[in-house]
Every structure is written in structure tokens, then in C-alpha cells.
Design a protein around this motif. Structure first.
Motif, PDB file in Angstrom:
ATOM      1  N   GLU A  66     -80.145 -49.469 -57.629  1.00 56.35           N
ATOM      2  CA  GLU A  66     -81.446 -49.479 -58.311  1.00 56.35           C
ATOM      3  C   GLU A  66     -81.854 -48.061 -58.698  1.00 56.35           C
ATOM      4  O   GLU A  66     -82.342 -47.823 -59.807  1.00 56.35           O
ATOM      5  CB  GLU A  66     -82.531 -50.106 -57.412  1.00 56.35           C
ATOM      6  CG  GLU A  66     -82.230 -51.517 -56.905  1.00 56.35           C
ATOM      7  CD  GLU A  66     -82.219 -52.577 -58.001  1.00 56.35           C
ATOM      8  OE1 GLU A  66     -82.564 -52.281 -59.150  1.00 56.35           O
ATOM      9  OE2 GLU A  66     -81.836 -53.722 -57.695  1.00 56.35           O
ATOM     10  N   GLU A  98     -86.304 -51.211 -62.699  1.00 55.67           N
ATOM     11  CA  GLU A  98     -85.362 -50.811 -61.639  1.00 55.67           C
ATOM     12  C   GLU A  98     -86.074 -49.957 -60.589  1.00 55.67           C
ATOM     13  O   GLU A  98     -85.791 -50.053 -59.394  1.00 55.67           O
ATOM     14  CB  GLU A  98     -84.172 -50.037 -62.221  1.00 55.67           C
ATOM     15  CG  GLU A  98     -83.316 -50.809 -63.196  1.00 55.67           C
ATOM     16  CD  GLU A  98     -82.661 -52.062 -62.626  1.00 55.67           C
ATOM     17  OE1 GLU A  98     -83.169 -52.633 -61.656  1.00 55.67           O
ATOM     18  OE2 GLU A  98     -81.635 -52.479 -63.186  1.00 55.67           O
ATOM     19  N   HIS A 101     -87.877 -52.236 -58.308  1.00 53.54           N
ATOM     20  CA  HIS A 101     -86.919 -52.792 -57.336  1.00 53.54           C
ATOM     21  C   HIS A 101     -86.625 -51.769 -56.244  1.00 53.54           C
ATOM     22  O   HIS A 101     -86.556 -52.094 -55.062  1.00 53.54           O
ATOM     23  CB  HIS A 101     -85.585 -53.143 -58.019  1.00 53.54           C
ATOM     24  CG  HIS A 101     -85.659 -54.369 -58.872  1.00 53.54           C
ATOM     25  ND1 HIS A 101     -84.625 -54.782 -59.668  1.00 53.54           N
ATOM     26  CD2 HIS A 101     -86.651 -55.279 -59.036  1.00 53.54           C
ATOM     27  CE1 HIS A 101     -84.966 -55.891 -60.287  1.00 53.54           C
ATOM     28  NE2 HIS A 101     -86.180 -56.206 -59.939  1.00 53.54           N
ATOM     29  N   GLU A 177     -82.310 -59.296 -62.437  1.00 54.77           N
ATOM     30  CA  GLU A 177     -80.992 -58.855 -62.911  1.00 54.77           C
ATOM     31  C   GLU A 177     -80.430 -59.848 -63.936  1.00 54.77           C
ATOM     32  O   GLU A 177     -79.670 -59.470 -64.810  1.00 54.77           O
ATOM     33  CB  GLU A 177     -79.988 -58.654 -61.770  1.00 54.77           C
ATOM     34  CG  GLU A 177     -80.396 -57.715 -60.634  1.00 54.77           C
ATOM     35  CD  GLU A 177     -80.996 -56.378 -61.024  1.00 54.77           C
ATOM     36  OE1 GLU A 177     -80.924 -55.983 -62.193  1.00 54.77           O
ATOM     37  OE2 GLU A 177     -81.574 -55.718 -60.150  1.00 54.77           O
ATOM     38  N   HIS A 180     -81.569 -58.468 -66.948  1.00 54.29           N
ATOM     39  CA  HIS A 180     -81.027 -57.139 -67.247  1.00 54.29           C
ATOM     40  C   HIS A 180     -79.619 -57.179 -67.846  1.00 54.29           C
ATOM     41  O   HIS A 180     -79.250 -56.281 -68.597  1.00 54.29           O
ATOM     42  CB  HIS A 180     -80.988 -56.280 -65.974  1.00 54.29           C
ATOM     43  CG  HIS A 180     -82.347 -55.874 -65.508  1.00 54.29           C
ATOM     44  ND1 HIS A 180     -82.562 -55.238 -64.315  1.00 54.29           N
ATOM     45  CD2 HIS A 180     -83.562 -56.008 -66.095  1.00 54.29           C
ATOM     46  CE1 HIS A 180     -83.855 -55.001 -64.178  1.00 54.29           C
ATOM     47  NE2 HIS A 180     -84.482 -55.467 -65.230  1.00 54.29           N
TER      48      HIS A 180
HETATM   49 FE   FE2 Z   1     -82.583 -53.973 -60.256  1.00 55.66          FE
END
Ligand code: FE2
Ligand code: FE2
Length: 302
Positions: A66, A98, A101, A177, A180
């Protein structure tokens, strides 16, 4: 017929993409719901200290991924600002996800009594090497491959782990994710369009692609030594899932021109037919659309 259905109509088998403006609008909407999950997690309980330590190893590796994603996104955003301001803004918003996270994992690790140490071994070497990369397509390509690995690991672990606190963390991470991965496919496509590599540059990028592919499979062996007691995923299972999901991603995005390493795939009993017939949850725009609105995502374990 919805906008997305009409965009796909008549395009059987051809990839559907979305313009940067679609990704930017979606990322802005996501930013509004980003902190909604930040309620206190229930306390995590472990059957043994060995399991707790293995859980710490699992999430320390996740933390590095991350951190790396958020710092590289910042660097890429700065490099793209002059060339494509909208893409730069997408990269910034992605980096912010990110970073969120990262913060969630830091708090979780603190709650389970972890003293976060620098990552050693092969995985540590891997991230230190990657952090020094300055070539934009190299960063983008590596990041896309890391996203696939992260998404795969979180989803398999979700099928094994029982503790409510850990499951909540894994659900948040796996859900985001899954958005992502296709987002990073868009990033690399755009970076390659703006910074078209020469023939030599392409050859170098392909060499990096094979090296990262191999290193990620090796990293699944290294992570088993420290995290298996927590996630209960065997080396064979994790490495096969990595090979399969990475292979499928590049097979289904042929314009990126990275051929799956078939010799390596054969070692895992995977051929073209298996990749073609499999579910393309990782890259398709349909997958991104399904994952775009956090409240609507139903995270499934692998
Ligand atoms: Fe992530
Ligand atoms: Fe991510």
C-alpha cells in the motif's frame, strides 16, 4: 438500455475501455465514500501467538504494498501533470485510496501489538528496487502486476480467515483492489500512449515484465514461510493463482503487447484455453463498473 450496456452493444469479444474523464468522475465519487468504513474494528483474537505473528507478517507485507502504491502514484501524478492533467488527478486520487488503506493497516497492526519493522528478505529487496524505478512505463507495469497479486491474495485469504476484524479489513482491501486493477490497466495504456517506448525501450519493458512475473511467483514462496500459519494458503495454491490471474490479465488485454510466459504457465498446468475461458474479473471495464460504487460491491472469496 443503460449507458454501459449501449456502449458494449455489438462489441462481442472486443475490449471496452473508458476515457480518463470516466475514471476521474468515478474516483471523485469514490473519494466521498472513502472514510465510511473507518469505524472501530472488533478486537482480533488469535488461537496462538504464532498465528498472531503470522498475521502481522501478512499485513506488514500488505502495508509495504500500500505504501509503495501510494508513493509511486504521487510520483507518477507529478510526472504526468504537464502532459495530461486529468490523468494526473486520477493518479492522485488513486494514491489517496492506497494511502487510506495504508492508514487502516497501520492502525490494525498497532491493535494486534505489532512493532512494524522494515521488510527484509526477498520481498524487502523487491520493494527497495522498485522504489528506485524512475521510468514511468516500468513503474506503471510493476504497479499493475502488484495490484493483481494484492487483489488475488486478499480474496483467497478472505475465504480462509474467520476472525471478524481481519475479515473486515480484507473485505475493504479486496473490494477496492478489484477497482484498482482495471484502473491500472487504463493508467498503463495511457502512459504508453503518451510516452511511446522505442523498439529497444519495448524490449527492456518486456524483460522487466518477465522479471517481475518471476519475482512475484518467488515472493509467494517467501511469504508462505511467514504468513501461512495465518492465511492457510499453500504455496502451490497461491503461486498458481498468481500465475493464472497475471497470465489472464495480459492475454485479455492484447493491445498492451505482453504475452503470458507460456513455459512458466505450463509448469503450473495452465494453458491458453484455461485463461481464455476463465472469469476476467480482474481487468474488464465491466469489473471496474461493478466495483466502482463501494456500497454496491459484493466481495467474494476466491
Ligand atoms: Fe490498496
Ligand atoms: Fe490498490
Amino acid at each position: 438500455m443503460s449507458e454501459s450496456q449501449s456502449a458494449r452493444r455489438g462489441r462481442i469479444g472486443s475490449p471496452v475501455s473508458r476515457p480518463t474523464s470516466w475514471w476521474l468522475k468515478t474516483l471523485k465519487q469514490r473519494a466521498e465514500s472513502m472514510y465510511e468504513d473507518e469505524e472501530k474494528l472488533p478486537p482480533a483474537e488469535f488461537a496462538s501467538d504464532a498465528e498472531r505473528l503470522a498475521c502481522i507478517s501478512f499485513f506488514t507485507a500488505a502495508l509495504r504494498a500500500e505504501e509503495s502504491g501510494s508513493s509511486q502514484a504521487k510520483q507518477l501524478a507529478a510526472a504526468m501533470r504537464e502532459i495530461d492533467p486529468d490523468l494526473a488527478e486520477c493518479l492522485e486520487l488513486y494514491g489517496a485510496e492506497e494511502n487510506w488503506h495504508r492508514g487502516l493497516i497501520v492502525d490494525f497492526l498497532r491493535d494486534i501489538g505489532a512493532d512494524v519493522q522494515p521488510l527484509g528478505g526477498l520481498t524487502g529487496f523487491f520493494y527497495r528496487t522498485y522504489a528506485k524505478a524512475r521510468h514511468l512505463p516500468t513503474i506503471m507495469l510493476s504497479n499493475l502486476m502488484f495490484e493483481v497479486i494484492g487483489s488475488t491474495t486478499y480474496r483467497i485469504a478472505l475465504g480462509r480467515v474467520q476472525q471478524p476484524a481481519v475479515r473486515k479489513m480484507l473485505t475493504i482491501l479486496a473490494r477496492d483492489e478489484s477497482f484498482h486493477v482495471p484502473l491500472n490497466v487504463h493508467f498503463i495504456r495511457e502512459v504508453l500512449r503518451h510516452k511511446q517506448p522505442s523498439t529497444l525501450g519495448r524490449a527492456k519493458l518486456r524483460a522487466i515484465y518477465y522479471a517481475v512475473f518471476g519475482a512475484l511467483i518467488a515472493s509467494s514462496a517467501a511469504s508462505r514461510e511467514v504468513a501461512q500459519r495465518f492465511d492457510h494458503i499453500s504455496f502451490r495454491e497461491l503461486s498458481t493463482a498468481y500465475v493464472e490471474n497475471l497470465g489472464r490479465l495480459f492475454l485479455k488485454e492484447p493491445d498492451l503487447a505482453f504475452e503470458p510466459p507460456w513455459a512458466l504457465l505450463r509448469l503450473f498446468g495452465i494453458d491458453r484455453a484455461r485463461l481464455q475461458s476463465g472469469d476476467d474479473w480482474v481487468t474488464s471495464v465491466a469489473a471496474a463498473e461493478a466495483a466502482a460504487v463501494r456500497e454496491n460491491v459484493r466481495v467474494t472469496a476466491l
